[in-house]
Design a protein around this motif. Sequence first.
Motif, mmCIF file in Angstrom:
data_model
loop_
_atom_site.group_PDB
_atom_site.id
_atom_site.type_symbol
_atom_site.label_atom_id
_atom_site.label_comp_id
_atom_site.label_asym_id
_atom_site.label_seq_id
_atom_site.Cartn_x
_atom_site.Cartn_y
_atom_site.Cartn_z
ATOM 1 N N VAL A 138 -5.259 -6.566 5.794
ATOM 2 C CA VAL A 138 -5.204 -6.128 4.405
ATOM 3 C C VAL A 138 -4.637 -4.701 4.352
ATOM 4 C CG1 VAL A 138 -7.584 -5.269 4.449
ATOM 5 C CG2 VAL A 138 -6.608 -6.008 2.281
ATOM 6 N N LEU A 139 -3.938 -4.385 3.258
ATOM 7 C CA LEU A 139 -3.446 -3.024 3.037
ATOM 8 C C LEU A 139 -4.565 -2.201 2.405
ATOM 9 C CD1 LEU A 139 0.010 -4.042 1.620
ATOM 10 C CD2 LEU A 139 -0.278 -2.516 3.585
ATOM 11 N N VAL A 140 -4.869 -1.058 3.019
ATOM 12 C CA VAL A 140 -5.942 -0.202 2.509
ATOM 13 C C VAL A 140 -5.339 1.113 2.014
ATOM 14 C CG1 VAL A 140 -8.087 0.999 3.100
ATOM 15 C CG2 VAL A 140 -7.575 -1.233 4.125
ATOM 16 N N LEU A 141 -5.729 1.514 0.812
ATOM 17 C CA LEU A 141 -5.202 2.744 0.215
ATOM 18 C C LEU A 141 -5.620 3.961 1.021
ATOM 19 C CD1 LEU A 141 -3.700 4.090 -2.152
ATOM 20 C CD2 LEU A 141 -5.867 4.109 -3.420
ATOM 21 N N GLY A 142 -4.646 4.800 1.345
ATOM 22 C CA GLY A 142 -4.892 6.067 2.033
ATOM 23 C C GLY A 142 -4.672 7.217 1.068
ATOM 24 N N PRO A 143 -4.166 8.359 1.579
ATOM 25 C CA PRO A 143 -3.922 9.494 0.708
ATOM 26 C C PRO A 143 -2.962 9.137 -0.433
ATOM 27 C CG PRO A 143 -3.818 10.183 2.997
ATOM 28 C CD PRO A 143 -3.899 8.681 2.994
ATOM 29 N N TYR A 144 -3.286 9.597 -1.656
ATOM 30 C CA TYR A 144 -2.402 9.351 -2.796
ATOM 31 C C TYR A 144 -2.584 10.459 -3.822
ATOM 32 C CZ TYR A 144 -6.281 7.854 -5.796
ATOM 33 O OH TYR A 144 -7.428 7.837 -6.549
ATOM 34 N N VAL A 145 -1.607 10.585 -4.705
ATOM 35 C CA VAL A 145 -1.725 11.447 -5.884
ATOM 36 C C VAL A 145 -1.287 10.646 -7.090
ATOM 37 C CG1 VAL A 145 -1.497 13.729 -4.805
ATOM 38 C CG2 VAL A 145 0.555 12.416 -5.396
ATOM 39 N N GLY A 146 -1.920 10.902 -8.229
ATOM 40 C CA GLY A 146 -1.640 10.153 -9.442
ATOM 41 C C GLY A 146 -2.906 9.515 -9.943
ATOM 42 N N ALA A 147 -2.756 8.673 -10.953
ATOM 43 C CA ALA A 147 -3.923 8.051 -11.571
ATOM 44 C C ALA A 147 -4.676 7.191 -10.563
ATOM 45 C CB ALA A 147 -3.473 7.214 -12.756
ATOM 46 N N PRO A 148 -5.994 7.237 -10.586
ATOM 47 C CA PRO A 148 -6.776 6.364 -9.705
ATOM 48 C C PRO A 148 -6.417 4.893 -9.951
ATOM 49 C CG PRO A 148 -8.212 7.948 -10.794
ATOM 50 C CD PRO A 148 -6.858 8.093 -11.418
ATOM 51 N N THR A 149 -6.398 4.109 -8.880
ATOM 52 C CA THR A 149 -6.042 2.691 -8.992
ATOM 53 C C THR A 149 -7.196 1.808 -8.532
ATOM 54 O OG1 THR A 149 -4.563 0.969 -8.170
ATOM 55 C CG2 THR A 149 -4.902 2.865 -6.725
ATOM 56 N N THR A 150 -7.306 0.643 -9.162
ATOM 57 C CA THR A 150 -8.307 -0.325 -8.708
ATOM 58 C C THR A 150 -7.825 -1.063 -7.460
ATOM 59 O OG1 THR A 150 -7.364 -1.982 -10.176
ATOM 60 C CG2 THR A 150 -9.241 -0.737 -11.019
ATOM 61 N N HIS A 151 -6.498 -0.966 -7.175
ATOM 62 C CA HIS A 151 -5.947 -1.695 -6.027
ATOM 63 C C HIS A 151 -6.087 -0.857 -4.757
ATOM 64 C CE1 HIS A 151 -4.498 -4.839 -8.586
ATOM 65 N NE2 HIS A 151 -3.889 -3.951 -9.359
ATOM 66 N N THR A 152 -7.313 -0.805 -4.241
ATOM 67 C CA THR A 152 -7.561 -0.029 -3.023
ATOM 68 C C THR A 152 -7.425 -0.888 -1.769
ATOM 69 O OG1 THR A 152 -9.918 -0.431 -3.254
ATOM 70 C CG2 THR A 152 -9.065 1.615 -4.197
ATOM 71 N N ARG A 153 -7.490 -2.198 -1.932
ATOM 72 C CA ARG A 153 -7.302 -3.141 -0.815
ATOM 73 C C ARG A 153 -6.418 -4.283 -1.317
ATOM 74 N NH1 ARG A 153 -10.979 -2.353 3.273
ATOM 75 N NH2 ARG A 153 -10.862 -4.502 3.973
ATOM 76 N N ILE A 154 -5.253 -4.474 -0.686
ATOM 77 C CA ILE A 154 -4.295 -5.476 -1.153
ATOM 78 C C ILE A 154 -3.971 -6.455 -0.020
ATOM 79 C CG2 ILE A 154 -1.992 -5.856 -2.127
ATOM 80 C CD1 ILE A 154 -2.055 -3.021 -3.242
ATOM 81 N N PRO A 155 -4.235 -7.746 -0.209
ATOM 82 C CA PRO A 155 -3.851 -8.739 0.810
ATOM 83 C C PRO A 155 -2.324 -8.766 0.984
ATOM 84 C CG PRO A 155 -5.324 -9.687 -0.847
ATOM 85 C CD PRO A 155 -4.903 -8.345 -1.365
ATOM 86 N N LEU A 156 -1.864 -9.115 2.179
ATOM 87 C CA LEU A 156 -0.427 -9.044 2.475
ATOM 88 C C LEU A 156 0.395 -10.054 1.668
ATOM 89 C CD1 LEU A 156 -0.378 -8.440 6.341
ATOM 90 C CD2 LEU A 156 -0.636 -6.820 4.453
ATOM 91 N N ASN A 157 -0.286 -11.048 1.087
ATOM 92 C CA ASN A 157 0.459 -12.028 0.274
ATOM 93 C C ASN A 157 0.393 -11.698 -1.218
ATOM 94 O OD1 ASN A 157 -2.218 -12.603 -0.109
ATOM 95 N ND2 ASN A 157 -2.041 -14.810 0.263
ATOM 96 N N GLU A 158 0.040 -10.447 -1.547
ATOM 97 C CA GLU A 158 -0.049 -10.059 -2.963
ATOM 98 C C GLU A 158 0.738 -8.780 -3.242
ATOM 99 O OE1 GLU A 158 -3.985 -9.786 -4.634
ATOM 100 O OE2 GLU A 158 -4.590 -11.702 -3.756
ATOM 101 N N GLY A 159 1.295 -8.727 -4.452
ATOM 102 C CA GLY A 159 1.878 -7.485 -4.946
ATOM 103 C C GLY A 159 3.247 -7.169 -4.370
#
Length: 146
Positions: A44-65
């Motif tokens: 799964v893709l896990v959100l690391g360092p970021y700037v900008g509006a907080p996102t609900t997509h902190t963990r994204i399966p590789l077959n999504e998005g």
Amino acid sequence: AETAPTVEDLMTDIVGRLQQYLPHYNWVGFYMIEKSLLPGVDPVLVLGPYVGAPTTHTRIPLNEGICGAAVTTGDTVIVDDVNSDPRYLACSLETKSEIVVPIRMKGEIVGELDIDSHDAAAFGDEDRTFCEFCAKLVGEYLERTT
Ligand code: SME
């Protein structure tokens, strides 16, 4: 004694500077691939360092998005109009376009750089070259330090 910067420090620097100096880069973040030690549990893709509006997509399966698409195709994905792309996972209603660039470590994709813009079609050839360079910096850093 000063301790060496971590890859997280490098990623935090990169997202901050990109957003600060490039006005059309409104959300800038890294996602890193997390592999499970348990058999049958997909990475799964896990959100690391970021700037900008907080996102609900902190963990994204590789077959999504769009994020998943960059990993599964192994190539930079540029979407000029996110609302007309069925793969798109919405974070901010203001987002109009997106670029996602894979990060490679010894040839294997280990994460990605993801940038959203409030402008439609904000990402061109120069952005692709520049963002791929930034992704390469992180990949080479990982190769040197892990
Ligand atoms: N839009 C992404 C999800 C992550 S947010 O942009 C921060 C996607 O479609 O995968």
